[in-house]
Design a protein around this motif. Structure first.
Motif, PDB file in Angstrom:
ATOM      1  N   PRO A   1       0.805  -1.231   0.000  1.00 44.96           N
ATOM      2  CA  PRO A   1       0.000   0.000   0.000  1.00 44.96           C
ATOM      3  C   PRO A   1       0.837   1.279   0.000  1.00 44.96           C
ATOM      4  N   VAL A   2       1.948   1.262   0.713  1.00 48.88           N
ATOM      5  CA  VAL A   2       2.802   2.440   0.779  1.00 48.88           C
ATOM      6  C   VAL A   2       3.413   2.734  -0.594  1.00 48.88           C
ATOM      7  N   THR A   3       3.839   1.689  -1.281  1.00 46.87           N
ATOM      8  CA  THR A   3       4.438   1.876  -2.600  1.00 46.87           C
ATOM      9  C   THR A   3       3.408   2.352  -3.616  1.00 46.87           C
ATOM     10  N   VAL A   4       2.215   1.784  -3.579  1.00 48.13           N
ATOM     11  CA  VAL A   4       1.168   2.218  -4.506  1.00 48.13           C
ATOM     12  C   VAL A   4       0.802   3.669  -4.242  1.00 48.13           C
ATOM     13  N   LYS A   5       0.751   4.060  -3.000  1.00 46.60           N
ATOM     14  CA  LYS A   5       0.476   5.462  -2.662  1.00 46.60           C
ATOM     15  C   LYS A   5       1.581   6.357  -3.224  1.00 46.60           C
ATOM     16  N   ALA A   6       2.820   5.938  -3.102  1.00 51.66           N
ATOM     17  CA  ALA A   6       3.934   6.723  -3.648  1.00 51.66           C
ATOM     18  C   ALA A   6       3.837   6.805  -5.173  1.00 51.66           C
ATOM     19  N   MET A   7       3.413   5.714  -5.808  1.00 56.04           N
ATOM     20  CA  MET A   7       3.253   5.724  -7.265  1.00 56.04           C
ATOM     21  C   MET A   7       2.147   6.697  -7.680  1.00 56.04           C
ATOM     22  N   THR A   8       1.017   6.660  -6.990  1.00 58.11           N
ATOM     23  CA  THR A   8      -0.073   7.569  -7.353  1.00 58.11           C
ATOM     24  C   THR A   8       0.294   9.010  -7.043  1.00 58.11           C
ATOM     25  N   GLY A  18      -8.895  13.481  -7.059  1.00 58.86           N
ATOM     26  CA  GLY A  18      -9.063  12.409  -6.086  1.00 58.86           C
ATOM     27  C   GLY A  18      -8.067  11.303  -6.320  1.00 58.86           C
ATOM     28  N   GLU A  19      -7.994  10.422  -5.343  1.00 58.23           N
ATOM     29  CA  GLU A  19      -7.095   9.289  -5.441  1.00 58.23           C
ATOM     30  C   GLU A  19      -7.681   8.124  -4.673  1.00 58.23           C
ATOM     31  N   GLY A  20      -7.187   6.940  -4.987  1.00 58.29           N
ATOM     32  CA  GLY A  20      -7.622   5.767  -4.264  1.00 58.29           C
ATOM     33  C   GLY A  20      -6.648   4.632  -4.467  1.00 58.29           C
ATOM     34  N   GLN A  21      -6.654   3.723  -3.496  1.00 58.26           N
ATOM     35  CA  GLN A  21      -5.824   2.538  -3.576  1.00 58.26           C
ATOM     36  C   GLN A  21      -6.669   1.327  -3.175  1.00 58.26           C
ATOM     37  N   PHE A  22      -6.289   0.173  -3.693  1.00 58.13           N
ATOM     38  CA  PHE A  22      -6.945  -1.090  -3.383  1.00 58.13           C
ATOM     39  C   PHE A  22      -5.865  -2.147  -3.274  1.00 58.13           C
ATOM     40  N   THR A  23      -5.951  -2.997  -2.256  1.00 58.66           N
ATOM     41  CA  THR A  23      -5.021  -4.114  -2.138  1.00 58.66           C
ATOM     42  C   THR A  23      -5.804  -5.398  -1.893  1.00 58.66           C
ATOM     43  N   ASP A  24      -5.290  -6.473  -2.452  1.00 53.16           N
ATOM     44  CA  ASP A  24      -5.871  -7.803  -2.283  1.00 53.16           C
ATOM     45  C   ASP A  24      -4.723  -8.787  -2.368  1.00 53.16           C
ATOM     46  N   GLY A  25      -4.201  -9.178  -1.223  1.00 52.49           N
ATOM     47  CA  GLY A  25      -3.040 -10.068  -1.210  1.00 52.49           C
ATOM     48  C   GLY A  25      -1.868  -9.405  -1.885  1.00 52.49           C
ATOM     49  N   PRO A  26      -1.294 -10.038  -2.912  1.00 54.70           N
ATOM     50  CA  PRO A  26      -0.111  -9.483  -3.564  1.00 54.70           C
ATOM     51  C   PRO A  26      -0.429  -8.401  -4.597  1.00 54.70           C
ATOM     52  N   VAL A  27      -1.700  -8.089  -4.803  1.00 52.39           N
ATOM     53  CA  VAL A  27      -2.085  -7.130  -5.832  1.00 52.39           C
ATOM     54  C   VAL A  27      -2.472  -5.801  -5.197  1.00 52.39           C
ATOM     55  N   ALA A  28      -1.989  -4.739  -5.800  1.00 52.03           N
ATOM     56  CA  ALA A  28      -2.354  -3.393  -5.351  1.00 52.03           C
ATOM     57  C   ALA A  28      -2.634  -2.546  -6.587  1.00 52.03           C
ATOM     58  N   LEU A  29      -3.752  -1.835  -6.560  1.00 56.59           N
ATOM     59  CA  LEU A  29      -4.122  -0.927  -7.642  1.00 56.59           C
ATOM     60  C   LEU A  29      -4.223   0.475  -7.072  1.00 56.59           C
ATOM     61  N   GLY A  30      -3.764   1.439  -7.832  1.00 54.16           N
ATOM     62  CA  GLY A  30      -3.874   2.828  -7.427  1.00 54.16           C
ATOM     63  C   GLY A  30      -4.503   3.642  -8.542  1.00 54.16           C
ATOM     64  N   HIS A  31      -5.044   4.789  -8.169  1.00 58.96           N
ATOM     65  CA  HIS A  31      -5.699   5.622  -9.174  1.00 58.96           C
ATOM     66  C   HIS A  31      -5.614   7.087  -8.777  1.00 58.96           C
ATOM     67  N   ARG A  32      -5.374   7.927  -9.765  1.00 58.90           N
ATOM     68  CA  ARG A  32      -5.495   9.379  -9.622  1.00 58.90           C
ATOM     69  C   ARG A  32      -6.651   9.787 -10.508  1.00 58.90           C
ATOM     70  N   GLU A 145       2.307   6.539 -16.590  1.00 59.76           N
ATOM     71  CA  GLU A 145       3.594   7.197 -16.858  1.00 59.76           C
ATOM     72  C   GLU A 145       4.683   6.375 -16.200  1.00 59.76           C
ATOM     73  N   HIS A 146       5.802   6.245 -16.889  1.00 60.47           N
ATOM     74  CA  HIS A 146       6.888   5.439 -16.344  1.00 60.47           C
ATOM     75  C   HIS A 146       7.477   6.022 -15.069  1.00 60.47           C
ATOM     76  N   LYS A 147       7.310   7.308 -14.843  1.00 61.81           N
ATOM     77  CA  LYS A 147       7.936   7.895 -13.646  1.00 61.81           C
ATOM     78  C   LYS A 147       7.319   7.369 -12.356  1.00 61.81           C
ATOM     79  N   ALA A 148       6.145   6.753 -12.432  1.00 64.77           N
ATOM     80  CA  ALA A 148       5.563   6.130 -11.241  1.00 64.77           C
ATOM     81  C   ALA A 148       6.430   4.970 -10.756  1.00 64.77           C
TER      82      ALA A 148
END
Length: 167
Positions: A1-8, A18-32, A145-148
């Protein structure tokens, strides 16, 4: 979750609404989020399908979403938002990957199937919306974007000469 937050956070300029994150086991999705069609919280992402099986993060616009929505409603689906994001995840729930062939627009999205434990990435036929991905050690990452990717300690920026020549 911390890494996905940093990516977003690295992509905050792409979605200041707005922003959001979702985690399910080894999967994490982020959105701006950049709100254009549906400004309500009902369009918040990552967006789950009505049954909770699929979770999607989506960038773009499906121009024929209203027609698809009518078709999906005729098949028994209901909607809580007014925009195209929920239509995209519902279409994926109804038709699976075949839904992509029904979309007319510019888009890139990721859908996590919680039951099958499968991640699907797709983008429009012309690649208008960017979708970058990389394998960093044992981790598969993607972003608009690759900079994430800089949020990952394993990420080392380098030029792939063969890839550059193909580009």
């Amino acid at each position: 979750p911390v890494t996905v937050k940093a990516m977003t956070d690295a992509l905050a300029h792409r979605g200041p609404d707005g922003e959001g994150q979702f985690t399910d086991g080894p999967v994490a999705l982020g959105h701006r989020r950049l709100s254009i069609i549906d400004l309500s919280d009902a369009a918040h992402q990552p967006m789950p399908s009505a049954d909770g099986r699929f979770v999607m993060t989506y960038n773009g616009e499906v121009y024929n979403f209203q027609e698809l929505r009518i078709d999906l409603e005729a098949k028994g689906h209901s909607f809580r938002s007014r925009g195209d994001s929920e239509v995209v995840v519902t279409a994926f729930r109804q038709w699976g990957l075949d839904a992509v062939q029904k979309f007319n627009g510019m888009f890139a999205f990721a859908v996590w199937d919680r039951a099958e434990k499968r991640l699907t990435l797709a983008r429009d036929r012309f690649g208008v919306k960017p979708l970058y991905y990389a394998e960093l050690g044992q981790t598969f990452v993607f972003a608009s974007e690759h900079k994430a990717f800089r949020a990952f300690p394993e990420y080392k920026a380098r030029v792939d000469i063969r890839g550059l020549s193909e580009y």
